[in-house]
Write a protein that holds these residues in place. Structure first.
Motif, PDB file in Angstrom:
ATOM      1  N   ARG A  15      60.124  28.027  -4.420  1.00 24.66           N
ATOM      2  CA  ARG A  15      60.516  27.135  -3.324  1.00 24.66           C
ATOM      3  C   ARG A  15      59.466  27.162  -2.212  1.00 24.66           C
ATOM      4  NH1 ARG A  15      65.340  24.702  -1.300  1.00 24.66           N
ATOM      5  NH2 ARG A  15      66.470  25.370  -3.162  1.00 24.66           N
ATOM      6  N   ALA A  16      58.970  28.353  -1.914  1.00 24.78           N
ATOM      7  CA  ALA A  16      57.943  28.467  -0.871  1.00 24.78           C
ATOM      8  C   ALA A  16      56.653  27.770  -1.311  1.00 24.78           C
ATOM      9  CB  ALA A  16      57.681  29.940  -0.559  1.00 24.78           C
ATOM     10  N   ARG A  20      54.701  24.463   0.449  1.00 24.23           N
ATOM     11  CA  ARG A  20      53.308  24.383   0.918  1.00 24.23           C
ATOM     12  C   ARG A  20      52.624  23.097   0.474  1.00 24.23           C
ATOM     13  NH1 ARG A  20      53.581  29.978  -0.300  1.00 24.23           N
ATOM     14  NH2 ARG A  20      52.499  29.761  -2.307  1.00 24.23           N
ATOM     15  N   HIS A  21      53.232  22.387  -0.459  1.00 24.87           N
ATOM     16  CA  HIS A  21      52.642  21.136  -0.945  1.00 24.87           C
ATOM     17  C   HIS A  21      53.417  19.911  -0.479  1.00 24.87           C
ATOM     18  CE1 HIS A  21      49.691  23.185  -3.450  1.00 24.87           C
ATOM     19  NE2 HIS A  21      50.643  24.037  -3.763  1.00 24.87           N
ATOM     20  N   VAL A  90      48.570   3.436 -17.240  1.00 23.29           N
ATOM     21  CA  VAL A  90      49.593   4.129 -18.016  1.00 23.29           C
ATOM     22  C   VAL A  90      50.559   4.752 -17.018  1.00 23.29           C
ATOM     23  CG1 VAL A  90      50.068   6.031 -19.598  1.00 23.29           C
ATOM     24  CG2 VAL A  90      48.062   4.579 -19.952  1.00 23.29           C
ATOM     25  N   PRO A  91      51.862   4.446 -17.106  1.00 24.14           N
ATOM     26  CA  PRO A  91      52.808   4.918 -16.087  1.00 24.14           C
ATOM     27  C   PRO A  91      53.174   6.386 -16.262  1.00 24.14           C
ATOM     28  CG  PRO A  91      53.983   3.689 -17.774  1.00 24.14           C
ATOM     29  CD  PRO A  91      52.519   3.599 -18.123  1.00 24.14           C
ATOM     30  N   ALA A  92      52.349   7.243 -15.729  1.00 28.59           N
ATOM     31  CA  ALA A  92      52.564   8.690 -15.826  1.00 28.59           C
ATOM     32  C   ALA A  92      52.832   9.253 -14.435  1.00 28.59           C
ATOM     33  CB  ALA A  92      51.346   9.366 -16.436  1.00 28.59           C
ATOM     34  N   PRO A  93      53.480  10.422 -14.345  1.00 30.98           N
ATOM     35  CA  PRO A  93      53.677  11.039 -13.031  1.00 30.98           C
ATOM     36  C   PRO A  93      52.333  11.387 -12.382  1.00 30.98           C
ATOM     37  CG  PRO A  93      55.041  12.090 -14.713  1.00 30.98           C
ATOM     38  CD  PRO A  93      54.076  11.209 -15.435  1.00 30.98           C
ATOM     39  N   GLY A  94      52.363  11.535 -11.071  1.00 35.75           N
ATOM     40  CA  GLY A  94      51.185  11.996 -10.347  1.00 35.75           C
ATOM     41  C   GLY A  94      51.242  13.500 -10.168  1.00 35.75           C
ATOM     42  N   LEU A  95      50.132  14.155 -10.338  1.00 38.92           N
ATOM     43  CA  LEU A  95      50.076  15.607 -10.160  1.00 38.92           C
ATOM     44  C   LEU A  95      50.125  15.949  -8.674  1.00 38.92           C
ATOM     45  CD1 LEU A  95      49.601  18.481 -11.347  1.00 38.92           C
ATOM     46  CD2 LEU A  95      47.149  18.047 -11.049  1.00 38.92           C
ATOM     47  N   VAL A  96      51.019  16.875  -8.310  1.00 38.50           N
ATOM     48  CA  VAL A  96      51.079  17.387  -6.940  1.00 38.50           C
ATOM     49  C   VAL A  96      50.441  18.768  -6.858  1.00 38.50           C
ATOM     50  CG1 VAL A  96      52.611  18.022  -5.024  1.00 38.50           C
ATOM     51  CG2 VAL A  96      53.157  16.032  -6.453  1.00 38.50           C
ATOM     52  N   ALA A  97      50.835  19.658  -7.760  1.00 35.56           N
ATOM     53  CA  ALA A  97      50.280  21.013  -7.755  1.00 35.56           C
ATOM     54  C   ALA A  97      50.612  21.682  -9.078  1.00 35.56           C
ATOM     55  CB  ALA A  97      50.850  21.826  -6.594  1.00 35.56           C
ATOM     56  N   LEU A 111      54.243  20.855 -10.442  1.00 33.07           N
ATOM     57  CA  LEU A 111      54.972  19.964  -9.548  1.00 33.07           C
ATOM     58  C   LEU A 111      54.347  18.577  -9.636  1.00 33.07           C
ATOM     59  CD1 LEU A 111      57.214  19.901  -7.308  1.00 33.07           C
ATOM     60  CD2 LEU A 111      55.367  20.294  -5.645  1.00 33.07           C
ATOM     61  N   MET A 112      55.187  17.552  -9.853  1.00 34.49           N
ATOM     62  CA  MET A 112      54.671  16.201 -10.019  1.00 34.49           C
ATOM     63  C   MET A 112      55.612  15.188  -9.366  1.00 34.49           C
ATOM     64  SD  MET A 112      55.465  15.939 -14.112  1.00 34.49           S
ATOM     65  CE  MET A 112      56.522  17.294 -14.660  1.00 34.49           C
ATOM     66  N   THR A 113      55.130  13.963  -9.257  1.00 33.86           N
ATOM     67  CA  THR A 113      55.962  12.914  -8.692  1.00 33.86           C
ATOM     68  C   THR A 113      57.049  12.520  -9.690  1.00 33.86           C
ATOM     69  OG1 THR A 113      54.475  11.191  -9.500  1.00 33.86           O
ATOM     70  CG2 THR A 113      54.091  12.031  -7.267  1.00 33.86           C
TER      71      THR A 113
END
Length: 322
Positions: A15-16, A20-21, A90-97, A111-113
């Motif tokens: 969670r922490a 942070r992202h 291509v409809p893929a999630p976006g990378l967050v971390a 973690l992704m969109t």
């Protein structure tokens, strides 16, 4: 997804790390388990934004020790694929971390969109969805990353000695199928592969009340992304469709892929090799594959029922060769 995963909440370190992202002033306000997966715990995280609204992210965590040995490789491959797919259409999630080694989280995590839409495993509307699946796979195979950006070469683990012939199966057909994969893999032109492309990893929007206007809103689970023959992806989706909806749909998907502009191997025996290899691979994991389907409502897909469909599909493939 098992009850083991259901009991796992977002742990404090994770969670922490997620926090942070996030943007300044944002925080997680709700979590929801996402069902249908086999190897990882999937959760939708609803994030409260500074303006009083919300947005959603998805957290993938490898909780089960059995899968953690490969988690780092899978998460690095998925992170690389999501980065590569950005802006491609291509409809893929976006990378967050990503934390592939659990350096910051309790478990290896990504973690992704979050993408809109839902998976659909029902028979209703399949006629309209199969061409959409085929066109989407053709679009994935059309990607041409630079050599340095290509994912690793494909691997296939099933061998003639690991195939599990279902009880009551057509022994002659299975023996012939096993002989097919004793041969070396045919030569192929490499393509960018999803490597686990099937209806459970595709999100749809379906307008009510008619399924005819369905459209794909996302393709998820890029952890097995590989470089290899297009026929391998076609074969994998074909087998899934055969087990979910009946053998005829497995055969039909291969035709739909060609109708959509896909280019399989030119020689029929080479196309058959990949389809047989993928079908036989399912013989080793029928129970683990069918359980998530039952949890999504396809309760009739018992392990035995899926074994019978697999037998019928393998037999149909071998009949096509005759």
């Amino acid at each position: 997804m098992s009850n083991h995963y259901e009991a796992v909440a977002v742990r404090p370190l994770t969670r922490a790390w997620v926090g942070r992202h996030l943007e300044a002033g944002e925080q997680i306000v709700r979590t929801e388990a996402l069902h249908g997966g086999i190897t990882a715990d999937m959760r939708r995280l609803t994030v409260g934004t500074r303006d009083g609204g919300t947005r959603d992210l998805v957290l993938r965590s490898f909780v089960d020790p059995f899968y953690q040995e490969h988690a780092g490789d899978w998460l690095n491959r998925e992170a690389g694929a999501l980065t590569l797919l950005t802006g491609t259409g291509v409809p893929a999630p976006g990378l967050v971390a990503v934390d592939p080694t659990a350096a910051h989280c309790e478990y290896p995590s990504l973690l992704m969109t979050h993408l809109a839409g839902r998976t659909i495993l029902d028979d209703e509307g399949l006629e309209a969805r199969v061409p959409l699946l085929a066109r989407q796979l053709v679009a994935i195979h059309a990607l041409r990353p630079r050599p340095a950006e290509r994912p690793r070469e494909y691997v296939t683990l099933t061998t003639a000695d690991t195939v599990v012939t279902p009880k009551g199966a057509d022994a002659a057909a299975w023996a012939a199928a096993i002989d097919v994969i004793r041969k070396p893999a045919p030569p192929c032109e490499g393509r960018f592969l999803h490597r686990d492309f099937h209806p459970g990893n595709v999100l749809f929007y379906v307008p009510h009340p008619s399924p005819a206007g369905a459209r794909i809103t996302g393709v998820v689970d890029w952890a097995a992304t590989s470089w290899g023959p297009a026929d391998l992806d076609v074969a994998h989706c074909s087998t899934n469709l055969a087990l979910l909806h009946g053998p005829a749909w497995g055969l039909r998907f291969a035709e739909a892929y060609e109708d959509a502009g896909g280019v399989p191997a030119a020689v029929a025996s080479e196309r058959l090799y990949w389809r047989v290899r993928d079908a036989l691979a399912f013989s080793e994991e029928v129970q683990s594959v069918s359980q998530p389907w039952r949890e999504t409502g396809r309760t009739e897909l018992t392990t035995r029922a899926v074994e019978e469909r697999l037998d019928a599909y393998v037999t149909a493939l071998m009949d096509a060769l005759a």
